[in-house]
Design a protein around this motif. Structure first.
Motif, PDB file in Angstrom:
ATOM      1  N   ASP A  40       0.861  -1.172   0.000  1.00 39.38           N
ATOM      2  CA  ASP A  40       0.000   0.000   0.000  1.00 39.38           C
ATOM      3  C   ASP A  40       0.904   1.231   0.000  1.00 39.38           C
ATOM      4  N   VAL A  41       0.430   2.328   0.556  1.00 38.24           N
ATOM      5  CA  VAL A  41       1.202   3.566   0.467  1.00 38.24           C
ATOM      6  C   VAL A  41       1.425   4.136   1.858  1.00 38.24           C
ATOM      7  N   GLY A  42       2.666   4.381   2.182  1.00 35.64           N
ATOM      8  CA  GLY A  42       2.999   4.926   3.489  1.00 35.64           C
ATOM      9  C   GLY A  42       4.376   4.465   3.923  1.00 35.64           C
ATOM     10  N   GLN A  43       4.619   4.518   5.219  1.00 27.61           N
ATOM     11  CA  GLN A  43       5.924   4.106   5.736  1.00 27.61           C
ATOM     12  C   GLN A  43       6.217   2.639   5.386  1.00 27.61           C
ATOM     13  N   HIS A  44       5.181   1.799   5.550  1.00 23.45           N
ATOM     14  CA  HIS A  44       5.391   0.367   5.299  1.00 23.45           C
ATOM     15  C   HIS A  44       5.881   0.136   3.866  1.00 23.45           C
ATOM     16  N   GLN A  45       5.380   0.938   2.940  1.00 21.61           N
ATOM     17  CA  GLN A  45       5.782   0.824   1.528  1.00 21.61           C
ATOM     18  C   GLN A  45       7.276   1.143   1.377  1.00 21.61           C
ATOM     19  N   LEU A  76       0.719   7.777  -8.431  1.00 20.54           N
ATOM     20  CA  LEU A  76      -0.427   8.376  -7.739  1.00 20.54           C
ATOM     21  C   LEU A  76      -0.303   8.156  -6.237  1.00 20.54           C
ATOM     22  N   GLY A  77       0.399   7.105  -5.838  1.00 20.18           N
ATOM     23  CA  GLY A  77       0.565   6.821  -4.411  1.00 20.18           C
ATOM     24  C   GLY A  77      -0.783   6.606  -3.742  1.00 20.18           C
ATOM     25  N   THR A  78      -1.531   5.622  -4.246  1.00 18.93           N
ATOM     26  CA  THR A  78      -2.910   5.436  -3.802  1.00 18.93           C
ATOM     27  C   THR A  78      -3.002   4.459  -2.638  1.00 18.93           C
ATOM     28  N   MET A  79      -3.343   4.970  -1.462  1.00 17.39           N
ATOM     29  CA  MET A  79      -3.673   4.074  -0.349  1.00 17.39           C
ATOM     30  C   MET A  79      -4.871   3.231  -0.781  1.00 17.39           C
ATOM     31  N   GLY A  80      -4.819   1.937  -0.482  1.00 15.01           N
ATOM     32  CA  GLY A  80      -5.901   1.047  -0.898  1.00 15.01           C
ATOM     33  C   GLY A  80      -5.526   0.211  -2.105  1.00 15.01           C
ATOM     34  N   GLY A 108      -0.546  -0.853   5.540  1.00 13.89           N
ATOM     35  CA  GLY A 108      -0.649  -0.091   6.781  1.00 13.89           C
ATOM     36  C   GLY A 108      -2.116  -0.051   7.183  1.00 13.89           C
ATOM     37  N   ASP A 109      -2.391   0.290   8.437  1.00 12.62           N
ATOM     38  CA  ASP A 109      -3.790   0.256   8.875  1.00 12.62           C
ATOM     39  C   ASP A 109      -4.632   1.283   8.117  1.00 12.62           C
ATOM     40  N   GLY A 110      -4.050   2.463   7.860  1.00  9.03           N
ATOM     41  CA  GLY A 110      -4.794   3.476   7.111  1.00  9.03           C
ATOM     42  C   GLY A 110      -5.114   2.992   5.712  1.00  9.03           C
ATOM     43  N   SER A 111      -4.132   2.426   5.053  1.00 11.57           N
ATOM     44  CA  SER A 111      -4.323   1.972   3.668  1.00 11.57           C
ATOM     45  C   SER A 111      -5.285   0.808   3.586  1.00 11.57           C
ATOM     46  N   LEU A 112      -5.136  -0.159   4.502  1.00 13.43           N
ATOM     47  CA  LEU A 112      -5.993  -1.344   4.409  1.00 13.43           C
ATOM     48  C   LEU A 112      -7.459  -0.953   4.551  1.00 13.43           C
ATOM     49  N   ASN A 156       0.598  -2.330  11.660  1.00 16.18           N
ATOM     50  CA  ASN A 156      -0.407  -1.463  12.287  1.00 16.18           C
ATOM     51  C   ASN A 156       0.225  -0.549  13.337  1.00 16.18           C
ATOM     52  N   ASN A 157       0.307   0.737  12.998  1.00  9.23           N
ATOM     53  CA  ASN A 157       0.819   1.721  13.973  1.00  9.23           C
ATOM     54  C   ASN A 157      -0.303   2.651  14.466  1.00  9.23           C
ATOM     55  N   ASN A 158      -1.552   2.264  14.207  1.00 10.60           N
ATOM     56  CA  ASN A 158      -2.691   3.098  14.619  1.00 10.60           C
ATOM     57  C   ASN A 158      -2.535   4.537  14.173  1.00 10.60           C
ATOM     58  N   SER A 159      -1.973   4.684  13.015  1.00  8.11           N
ATOM     59  CA  SER A 159      -1.608   6.038  12.604  1.00  8.11           C
ATOM     60  C   SER A 159      -1.435   6.092  11.089  1.00  8.11           C
ATOM     61  N   LEU A 160      -1.603   7.287  10.550  1.00  9.30           N
ATOM     62  CA  LEU A 160      -1.235   7.532   9.158  1.00  9.30           C
ATOM     63  C   LEU A 160       0.258   7.866   9.201  1.00  9.30           C
ATOM     64  N   GLY A 161       1.059   6.816   9.302  1.00  6.84           N
ATOM     65  CA  GLY A 161       2.454   6.949   9.712  1.00  6.84           C
ATOM     66  C   GLY A 161       3.276   7.936   8.905  1.00  6.84           C
ATOM     67  N   LEU A 162       3.154   7.871   7.587  1.00 10.50           N
ATOM     68  CA  LEU A 162       4.022   8.732   6.779  1.00 10.50           C
ATOM     69  C   LEU A 162       3.633  10.197   6.932  1.00 10.50           C
ATOM     70  N   VAL A 163       2.347  10.437   7.153  1.00 12.53           N
ATOM     71  CA  VAL A 163       1.890  11.806   7.400  1.00 12.53           C
ATOM     72  C   VAL A 163       2.392  12.260   8.769  1.00 12.53           C
ATOM     73  N   HIS A 164       2.210  11.390   9.742  1.00 10.20           N
ATOM     74  CA  HIS A 164       2.691  11.650  11.098  1.00 10.20           C
ATOM     75  C   HIS A 164       4.188  12.042  11.056  1.00 10.20           C
TER      76      HIS A 164
HETATM   77  C1  LIG Z   1      -6.045   7.719  -1.085  1.00 15.04           C
HETATM   78  C2  LIG Z   1      -4.991   8.465  -0.353  1.00 15.04           C
HETATM   79  N1  LIG Z   1      -5.315   9.387   0.569  1.00 15.04           N
HETATM   80  C3  LIG Z   1      -4.355  10.058   1.239  1.00 15.04           C
HETATM   81  C4  LIG Z   1      -3.037   9.827   0.987  1.00 15.04           C
HETATM   82  C5  LIG Z   1      -1.957  10.617   1.737  1.00 15.04           C
HETATM   83  N2  LIG Z   1      -1.133   9.685   2.534  1.00 15.04           N
HETATM   84  C6  LIG Z   1       0.075   9.232   2.119  1.00 15.04           C
HETATM   85  S1  LIG Z   1       0.755   8.143   3.158  1.00 15.04           S
HETATM   86  C7  LIG Z   1      -0.533   8.286   4.228  1.00 15.04           C
HETATM   87  C8  LIG Z   1      -0.554   7.488   5.489  1.00 15.04           C
HETATM   88  C9  LIG Z   1      -0.614   6.026   5.233  1.00 15.04           C
HETATM   89  O1  LIG Z   1      -0.958   5.381   6.430  1.00 15.04           O
HETATM   90  P1  LIG Z   1      -0.896   3.821   6.554  1.00 15.04           P
HETATM   91  O2  LIG Z   1      -1.530   3.163   5.400  1.00 15.04           O
HETATM   92  O3  LIG Z   1      -1.406   3.434   7.894  1.00 15.04           O
HETATM   93  O4  LIG Z   1       0.645   3.495   6.430  1.00 15.04           O
HETATM   94  P2  LIG Z   1       1.885   3.915   7.364  1.00 15.04           P
HETATM   95  O5  LIG Z   1       2.449   5.170   6.805  1.00 15.04           O
HETATM   96  O6  LIG Z   1       1.353   4.100   8.766  1.00 15.04           O
HETATM   97  O7  LIG Z   1       2.819   2.765   7.236  1.00 15.04           O
HETATM   98  C10 LIG Z   1      -1.488   9.206   3.758  1.00 15.04           C
HETATM   99  C11 LIG Z   1      -2.725   9.581   4.455  1.00 15.04           C
HETATM  100  C12 LIG Z   1      -2.741   8.870  -0.018  1.00 15.04           C
HETATM  101  N3  LIG Z   1      -1.472   8.588  -0.365  1.00 15.04           N
HETATM  102  N4  LIG Z   1      -3.717   8.186  -0.644  1.00 15.04           N
END
Ligand SMILES: Cc1ncc(C[n+]2csc(CCOP(=O)(O)OP(=O)(O)O)c2C)c(N)n1
Length: 558
Positions: free
Chosen positions: A382-387, A408-412, A435-439, A462-470
């Protein structure tokens, strides 16, 4: 023979050797679904959200290199699938999306479930069609496949009004299936000039991306790197083109690269850019990217050459065809001094992977999973720190092993793409790092995975957080930590999927090994400390050389 528009579409898709279509039916594509139900060679995968269907098709296309097809109905079906189409556009994926539309006479009347799918899809597709008659389909469907796969691949949308699906026409012959056009011809003089630059460079670097994978040029890139002693860096989309453990591979560049990789780029005097687009996540501040280098840029898309950085030699062509001609002109040379310099940089500024031995840490989890998986495992993210953690350390070995939403970096993206990859390669294990946000963005596809019984393992960090934004909120934290706790294992079980919880495991390695080895889909829940960071990191807008974090002291902290 007399056939309806819907029957023509299905027959033409069969002739294109499509065997799987992901989608969701609705009022405006009912005739198409009725025709699909009569196909003996195409199976339908019922997604639970149209975005999921689009990403399942993308997973098939990304893993197999062939165009893949998804269906959606008009209105909300079409709007739901647009994100997956836009994602395919930015990563150059050959996706064919066929949407139902309200009957032609009702177009423009604000009919039930009417949106201007054609208009909305113009900026996110390579090409799109609004079909006006069933006879037109004989041209449109092969053209869509030709366009999607020719040159730089991309998504094509075909919007088909319901009356066109129902229209009966008399047919006498079928058109040839759509095949990619030949790649553009390139000038030999440019190849000779590129070879001259390579032969005389003291500190060249190969900078390769998704275009190398699309072109099937990875083996030739490896040969070039070996023959001419050229360190090779890959973009997020190019990972796997050259095996991670290859002596010439210097990892991913850019925002979350190892320090030594960005420092080597800083020092290079020739950048051989192939199948890349100088994306800002790779270059950082463009003016400061490879400041001492001349540039050879090879790309099939003319609009990419000179777009961000002016090339000293620009070659518009298929990377594989170009390298086939270029390679014999490149002198074999060891480039010992330059390679020694890069090795010294690597020794001094390696990628720090704190916790690598502990499967309860991000790097440790990715590396443990890798050590337990066969070489033929396919990895999606997915998209985030885990990626980024996975991109940094997963030992990828070959093209199309790594499927990630780069542009596009699409969570989901991760779960449905994994389902698609597993449908394309049923005997392989497909692991989705999420990541929890993406899943949560496409969690409904858990049940699609169960229904299809695909061999998909979701490793949920699962970090209970939107990690990369955090991590990027350096002034203050806001809206990046989740307050409510989700029981993902219970959710997975609710969808009928087996779940393993590494938090509860006495021996996480053993639990991970068990989860990865049992066939069929499962969720592996792995708690991650929300304070964990992906380092190094180039702050947005900064030069790559000004990356922060990831020094040795960060390792010491862990
Ligand atoms: C559809 C979508 N919405 C918002 C974002 C902005 N965004 C990039 S990374 C991220 C956090 C991802 O959180 P998570 O999936 O839990 O992964 P983590 O960073 O915690 O590993 C967000 C909100 C995005 N990339 N895609």
């Amino acid at each position: 023979m007399r056939l309806t528009g819907a029957q023509i579409i299905i027959h033409l898709l069969e002739r294109q050797e499509i065997t799987t279509i992901a989608g969701i039916p609705g009022g405006a594509n009912l005739p198409l679904y009725d025709a699909l139900s009569q196909s003996h060679t195409i199976r339908h995968v019922l997604a639970r959200h149209e975005q999921g269907a689009g990403f399942i098709a993308q997973g098939i296309a990304r893993a197999s290199s062939k165009p893949a097809v998804c269906f959606a109905t008009s209105g909300p079906g079409a709007t739901n699938i647009l994100t997956a189409i836009a994602d395919a556009k930015l990563d150059s994926i050959p996706l064919i999306c066929i949407t139902g539309q309200v009957p032609s006479p009702m177009i423009g009347t604000d009919a039930f479930q009417e949106v201007d799918t054609y208009g909305m899809s113009i900026p996110v597709t390579k090409h799109n069609f609004l079909v006006r008659s069933a006879a037109e389909l004989l041209k449109v469907i092969p053209a869509a496949f030709r366009i999607a796969a020719s040159g730089r691949p991309g998504p094509v949308l075909i919007d088909v009004p319901k009356d066109v699906q129902n229209q009966v026409v008399e047919l006498h012959a079928w058109p040839e299936p759509g095949r990619p056009d030949p790649a553009p011809a390139f000038a030999m003089a440019d190849i000779a000039q590129a070879a001259e630059l390579i032969n005389t460079a003291a500190r060249p670097i190969l900078y390769i991306g998704g275009g190398v994978i699309h072109a099937g040029a990875a083996p030739l890139v490896t040969r070039l790197a070996e023959r001419a002693g050229i360190p090779t860096t890959m973009t997020l989309m190019g990972l796997g083109a050259v095996s991670t453990d290859h002596p010439r591979a210097i990892g991913m560049l850019g925002m979350h690269a190892a320090r030594y990789t960005n420092l080597a780029l800083e020092a290079c005097d020739l950048l051989i850019a192939a199948g890349v687009r100088f994306d800002d996540r790779a270059t950082g501040k463009v003016a400061a990217f490879c400041p001492k280098a001349r540039i050879v840029h090879i790309d099939i898309d003319a609009s990419e050459v000179d777009k961000i950085k002016t090339a000293h030699v620009g070659i518009v062509g298929d990377v594989r065809e170009v390298l086939e001609v270029l390679l014999p002109l490149v002198e074999a040379q060891p480039r010992a001094a330059w390679l020694a310099h890069v090795e010294a940089l690597k020794a001094e500024y390696p990628l720090q992977t704190p916790g690598a031995d502990d499967p309860r840490t991000p790097y440790g989890l990715v590396l443990h999973a890798a050590s337990l998986l066969d070489d033929d495992a396919i990895i999606t993210t997915d998209v985030g720190q885990h990626q980024m953690w996975a991109a940094q350390v997963y030992p990828l070995q070959y093209p199309r092993q790594w499927l990630t939403s780069g542009g596009l970096g699409t969570m989901g993206f991760g779960l449905p793409a994994a389902i698609g990859a597993a449908l394309a390669y049923p005997t392989r294990t497909v692991v989705c790092f999420s990541g929890d946000g993406s899943l949560l963005m496409n969690i409904q596809e858990l049940v699609t995975a169960v229904e299809e019984d695909v061999n998909v393992k979701i490793i949920l960090m699962n970090n209970n957080s939107l990690g990369l934004v955090h991590q990027q909120q350096d002034r203050r934290l806001f809206a990046s930590d989740y307050q409510a706790r989700v029981d993902f294992s219970a959710i997975a079980r609710g969808f009928g999927m087996t779940a393993y919880d590494l938090a509860a495991a006495t021996h996480p390695s053993a639990t991970l090994a068990r989860a990865l080895s049992i066939p069929g889909p499962c969720l592996i829940h792995a708690p991650i400390d929300a304070q964990e960071k992906v380092y190094p990191m180039v702050p947005p807008g900064a030069a790559n050389k000004d990356m922060i974090g990831g020094e040795a002291y960060v390792t010491a902290r862990a």
